[in-house]
Enzyme design. Sequence first.
Site, mmCIF file in Angstrom:
data_model
loop_
_atom_site.group_PDB
_atom_site.id
_atom_site.type_symbol
_atom_site.label_atom_id
_atom_site.label_comp_id
_atom_site.label_asym_id
_atom_site.label_seq_id
_atom_site.Cartn_x
_atom_site.Cartn_y
_atom_site.Cartn_z
ATOM 1 N N LEU A 124 147.783 -70.993 53.909
ATOM 2 C CA LEU A 124 148.413 -69.897 54.418
ATOM 3 C C LEU A 124 148.665 -69.476 52.408
ATOM 4 C CD1 LEU A 124 149.613 -68.482 56.135
ATOM 5 C CD2 LEU A 124 151.957 -68.233 54.673
ATOM 6 N N HIS A 146 155.998 -65.337 67.930
ATOM 7 C CA HIS A 146 155.844 -63.809 67.180
ATOM 8 C C HIS A 146 155.934 -63.446 69.278
ATOM 9 C CE1 HIS A 146 153.725 -65.106 64.526
ATOM 10 N NE2 HIS A 146 153.632 -66.435 64.272
HETATM 11 N N1 LIG Z 1 148.268 -72.296 57.302
HETATM 12 C C1 LIG Z 1 148.759 -70.964 58.525
HETATM 13 O O1 LIG Z 1 147.628 -70.514 59.068
HETATM 14 C C2 LIG Z 1 150.547 -70.975 58.593
HETATM 15 C C3 LIG Z 1 150.398 -69.737 59.415
HETATM 16 C C4 LIG Z 1 151.802 -68.876 59.741
HETATM 17 C C5 LIG Z 1 152.392 -69.532 58.632
HETATM 18 N N2 LIG Z 1 152.328 -71.225 58.067
HETATM 19 C C6 LIG Z 1 153.897 -71.613 57.405
HETATM 20 O O2 LIG Z 1 153.165 -71.025 56.221
HETATM 21 C C7 LIG Z 1 153.981 -72.491 55.262
HETATM 22 C C8 LIG Z 1 152.925 -73.376 55.043
HETATM 23 O O3 LIG Z 1 152.029 -73.351 55.396
HETATM 24 P P1 LIG Z 1 149.917 -74.215 55.274
HETATM 25 O O4 LIG Z 1 149.274 -74.191 56.482
HETATM 26 O O5 LIG Z 1 149.198 -73.074 54.327
HETATM 27 O O6 LIG Z 1 150.919 -75.890 54.383
HETATM 28 P P2 LIG Z 1 150.510 -76.720 53.799
HETATM 29 O O7 LIG Z 1 148.705 -75.936 53.259
HETATM 30 O O8 LIG Z 1 150.605 -77.708 54.112
HETATM 31 O O9 LIG Z 1 151.036 -77.083 52.508
HETATM 32 C C9 LIG Z 1 151.735 -75.467 51.659
HETATM 33 C C10 LIG Z 1 152.204 -76.337 49.959
HETATM 34 O O10 LIG Z 1 153.600 -77.352 50.269
HETATM 35 C C11 LIG Z 1 152.817 -78.561 49.214
HETATM 36 N N3 LIG Z 1 152.891 -79.398 50.728
HETATM 37 C C12 LIG Z 1 152.907 -80.091 51.240
HETATM 38 N N4 LIG Z 1 153.295 -80.944 52.042
HETATM 39 C C13 LIG Z 1 153.966 -81.280 50.861
HETATM 40 C C14 LIG Z 1 154.691 -82.511 50.289
HETATM 41 N N5 LIG Z 1 155.369 -83.309 51.038
HETATM 42 N N6 LIG Z 1 155.882 -82.091 49.097
HETATM 43 C C15 LIG Z 1 155.556 -81.580 48.131
HETATM 44 N N7 LIG Z 1 153.937 -80.391 48.300
HETATM 45 C C16 LIG Z 1 153.817 -80.465 49.083
HETATM 46 C C17 LIG Z 1 150.642 -78.262 49.829
HETATM 47 O O11 LIG Z 1 150.501 -79.655 48.888
HETATM 48 P P3 LIG Z 1 148.868 -79.802 48.527
HETATM 49 O O12 LIG Z 1 147.705 -78.066 48.329
HETATM 50 O O13 LIG Z 1 149.750 -80.481 47.418
HETATM 51 O O14 LIG Z 1 148.970 -80.216 49.759
HETATM 52 C C18 LIG Z 1 151.066 -76.970 49.698
HETATM 53 O O15 LIG Z 1 150.663 -76.611 48.221
HETATM 54 C C19 LIG Z 1 154.085 -73.223 56.178
HETATM 55 O O16 LIG Z 1 155.766 -72.877 56.409
HETATM 56 C C20 LIG Z 1 153.912 -73.169 58.073
HETATM 57 O O17 LIG Z 1 154.056 -73.331 58.312
HETATM 58 C C21 LIG Z 1 150.995 -71.050 57.832
#
Ligand SMILES: NC(=O)c1ccc[n+]([C@@H]2O[C@H](COP(=O)([O-])OP(=O)(O)OC[C@H]3O[C@@H](n4cnc5c(N)ncnc54)[C@H](OP(=O)(O)O)[C@@H]3O)[C@@H](O)[C@H]2O)c1
Length: 463
Positions: free
Chosen positions: A19, A234
């Site tokens: 994100l 949403h």
């Molecule tokens: N992606 C989307 O399109 C989207 C849309 C709407 C809402 N969201 C929400 O936004 C938030 C972030 O989403 P995302 O897709 O960006 O998630 P992500 O890429 O899986 O991870 C986000 C961050 O958290 C870290 N992380 C993940 N698992 C971890 C763990 N077990 N321990 C420590 N750090 C950890 C990741 O580190 P690494 O980079 O080292 O893995 C990264 O810095 C979530 O709440 C999601 O529901 C996302």
Amino acid sequence: MSEKSTNNLLVIFGATGDLSKRKLLPALYSLYEQDALEHTSILAIGRKPFRSEEFRTYLRSESLIKTEYADDRDGFLEKIDYLELPMNDPDGYGPLRTFMQAHREKNITFYLSVPQELFEPIVSGIAHIGLNTASSKVAFEKPFGSDLESATKLNAFVTQAFSEDQIFRIDHYVGKETIQNILAFRFANSLFEPVWNNHYIDNIQITATESLGVENRGAYYDHAGALRDMVQNHLFQVLALATMEPPHTLTSTAIHDEKVKVIRSLRLGKDLLSHVVFGQYAGYKDEAGIPESSRTETFAALRLEVHNWRLKGVPIYLRTGKALSGKKTKVVVEFRKNASILYNEQDELDRNRIIFEISPYEGISVGFNVKEYGETKKTRAVWSEFIQTKEGPEAYARILSDLLLGDHTLFTRWDMIEESWKIVDHLVHCKENCPILHSYEKGSDGPEAVNTLLEMDGREWYE
Ligand SMILES: NC(=O)c1ccc[n+]([C@@H]2O[C@H](COP(=O)([O-])OP(=O)(O)OC[C@H]3O[C@@H](n4cnc5c(N)ncnc54)[C@H](OP(=O)(O)O)[C@@H]3O)[C@@H](O)[C@H]2O)c1
């Protein structure tokens, strides 16, 4: 670490994530270009072992910051520091305290862009080093909880460290121009407000479809499904704006009060199974991270009603899903058919319709009948359209800007989350006991049963 001092510090937990990469950092750059970050520095936090300069190099190499002018980009990147932190260990927040001691920002905004299992440890970590001061704010990405019980528990936890006015629960949909325009359209036009009730409106259809499947988010999605991922947040936000009563002012509290009232008045049909359709696209179980036994719905459609004075008896149909024929988000308000005694006696007159298009383009269309050229009694339907041509700020830029300003209007208040989960829990329970999970082809319009849902009422989806 660089020595710099601005009034505001935005701390992004999870700055190396998907994100941040796709939305938050580009949105922040666009705010920077509009001089909206003059007094703001950014601290990016992640578990990856970057130094600040390495993180900036990563941002440059990923071309996250798109600009013709290298100077502009460098000016923005200069605002960003990076800190490696064990986010899931509240006892490991010493480096964050040390960073803060070297900086003198007065207002700190924490943005939790991490999987929700990390929300509690991060809030604990912040509190542990005393950074939950009265001038701080904290923002949570969606989803907030995965059902009523977990959301209530999370909220109780968070409100021990921060008060409600310091908490910002994000639903970036609400940052979209046309979604905000629903209220302006309804309450700034004497032409439309008087007919926005069950005397004139026949039904409301809300659609949010995606052409992509779960991509690389399978593990998250399989625990969520369409009801939790789209409907609880949403679609209910859009539904609330399309059906709520006018707020007495445009303040955040007045708008939230009306939204909550309308969500509280939602009713599901008694024979719930005949008012829902759940589907899963063919090939879903072959995606990475999805177990063979998965019964997660990648498609959901439902019929509900707002049980209030204005709209009682008007069916509201929602549908959302992945791997469908296109990416479309829209609200169609269909009006009752005209009695048609003067025109088009043979074939009925078309309905009047108002469409709020949110994706792929943004705009509002009003459909009405005019006389067919050269005819006397025959009419045809035409459209008057407003297309949002001005490129407004990306939804996330608006969300981040309001967050930094501390304006709660576009964020979700706890009671709205609570009421939404009550309904979605009920739907999830129904889905778990629903014998039918329809399979549908990728690139199709979803399971055939989604049409039956409206045909039972003598209606059809307006495409
Ligand atoms: N992606 C989307 O399109 C989207 C849309 C709407 C809402 N969201 C929400 O936004 C938030 C972030 O989403 P995302 O897709 O960006 O998630 P992500 O890429 O899986 O991870 C986000 C961050 O958290 C870290 N992380 C993940 N698992 C971890 C763990 N077990 N321990 C420590 N750090 C950890 C990741 O580190 P690494 O980079 O080292 O893995 C990264 O810095 C979530 O709440 C999601 O529901 C996302």
